[in-house]
Design an enzyme around this catalytic site. Sequence first.
Site, mmCIF file in Angstrom:
data_model
loop_
_atom_site.group_PDB
_atom_site.id
_atom_site.type_symbol
_atom_site.label_atom_id
_atom_site.label_comp_id
_atom_site.label_asym_id
_atom_site.label_seq_id
_atom_site.Cartn_x
_atom_site.Cartn_y
_atom_site.Cartn_z
ATOM 1 N N ASP A 1 1.162 -1.184 0.124
ATOM 2 C CA ASP A 1 -0.497 0.142 0.112
ATOM 3 C C ASP A 1 0.799 1.224 0.010
ATOM 4 O OD1 ASP A 1 -1.703 1.392 -0.193
ATOM 5 O OD2 ASP A 1 -2.610 1.222 1.803
ATOM 6 N N HIS B 1 2.808 2.610 -8.805
ATOM 7 C CA HIS B 1 2.299 1.600 -9.369
ATOM 8 C C HIS B 1 3.705 0.791 -9.982
ATOM 9 C CE1 HIS B 1 -1.182 2.305 -7.135
ATOM 10 N NE2 HIS B 1 -2.252 2.480 -8.773
ATOM 11 N N LEU C 1 11.781 -20.057 -2.955
ATOM 12 C CA LEU C 1 10.222 -19.114 -2.216
ATOM 13 C C LEU C 1 9.038 -19.949 -2.806
ATOM 14 C CD1 LEU C 1 9.599 -17.311 -0.678
ATOM 15 C CD2 LEU C 1 9.630 -15.319 -3.012
HETATM 16 C C1 FPP Z 1 -1.568 0.428 -3.090
HETATM 17 O O1 FPP Z 1 -1.239 1.481 -3.528
HETATM 18 C C2 FPP Z 1 -1.349 -0.476 -4.165
HETATM 19 C C3 FPP Z 1 -2.081 -1.123 -4.974
HETATM 20 C C4 FPP Z 1 -3.753 -1.544 -5.559
HETATM 21 C C5 FPP Z 1 -1.913 -2.093 -6.243
HETATM 22 C C6 FPP Z 1 -0.504 -2.980 -6.061
HETATM 23 C C7 FPP Z 1 0.263 -3.042 -7.148
HETATM 24 C C8 FPP Z 1 1.468 -3.158 -7.280
HETATM 25 C C9 FPP Z 1 2.332 -3.077 -6.666
HETATM 26 C C10 FPP Z 1 2.090 -3.491 -8.734
HETATM 27 C C11 FPP Z 1 1.570 -4.911 -8.466
HETATM 28 C C12 FPP Z 1 2.898 -5.981 -9.979
HETATM 29 C C13 FPP Z 1 2.886 -6.681 -10.013
HETATM 30 C C14 FPP Z 1 3.294 -7.027 -11.355
HETATM 31 C C15 FPP Z 1 2.249 -8.024 -9.601
HETATM 32 P P1 FPP Z 1 -3.140 2.603 -3.435
HETATM 33 O O2 FPP Z 1 -2.495 2.647 -4.955
HETATM 34 O O3 FPP Z 1 -3.698 2.318 -2.988
HETATM 35 O O4 FPP Z 1 -2.200 3.481 -2.437
HETATM 36 P P2 FPP Z 1 -2.838 5.126 -1.624
HETATM 37 O O5 FPP Z 1 -3.266 4.711 -0.821
HETATM 38 O O6 FPP Z 1 -1.232 5.857 -1.417
HETATM 39 O O7 FPP Z 1 -3.287 5.750 -2.538
#
Ligand code: FPP
Length: 234
Positions: free
Chosen positions: A19, A36, A129
């Site tokens: 997050d 992201h 893993l």
């Molecule tokens: C939450 O942060 C994150 C997500 C909803 C997406 C997570 C995705 C990735 C880390 C990329 C994954 C990629 C692969 C290749 C598996 P948020 O957007 O809710 O952050 P915020 O709370 O600060 O808005």
Amino acid sequence: MNREEKKRILPRHIAIIMDGNGRWAKKRSLPRTAGHIAGAKTFKTIARYCNKIGLEYLTVYAFSTENWKRPKEEVEGIMDLLRDYLKDAENFKDENIRVRFIGDRTPLAEDIKALMVKNEEGSENATGLNLNIAINYGGRDEITHAVKKIINSGISAEDITEQTISDNLYTAGCPDPDFIIRPSGEYRLSNYLIWQSAYSEYWFSDILWPDFKPKHLEKAIEDYNQRNRRFGGI
Ligand code: FPP
């Protein structure tokens, strides 16, 4: 036992809620998708690190059943990142990481679904893993799906045990997470592994996911080692 050895008592299974990507981007006046992209890099670094230290299971939350509510460009941005990651079919192969996806694949694009199968099959003999990537995953959705499967199997109600439920979740065969990490200053589970986390330990931190480094994971593991897990006993 010295400090070094103590650090090496690993949980068997760590789950992470990745997050804070959006806030990381906002702080830099970048579009959310840039957050992201940075988050995906952190994910690869942390997965490799977990493999290196000999962790058995890592489960990451990449896209929830609720994330479809986000603006179309953001959802597409995450799906494109996922696509890029999956296209690199050699991903993690040399590193002996076994990849598995959890969640409801039904609404995903056909090419993504095919790439998921390719990645799972391509890594199924890996012995390092076990990496579970949650995509279109929701804990309530998972339990609903399990209940349907159990009913359709024709099993009688008296024969249903907790194990029957566990065996019908997307995580079937995987031990429950010992330790759940949520960075970014939020203190909630957000529908993540709600059945499996009954006795998990939690670790929260203000670090935003793109800034999360192996040293933070080491600190979390050190803290985990101080916990006294009683599983309802004394
Ligand atoms: C939450 O942060 C994150 C997500 C909803 C997406 C997570 C995705 C990735 C880390 C990329 C994954 C990629 C692969 C290749 C598996 P948020 O957007 O809710 O952050 P915020 O709370 O600060 O808005």
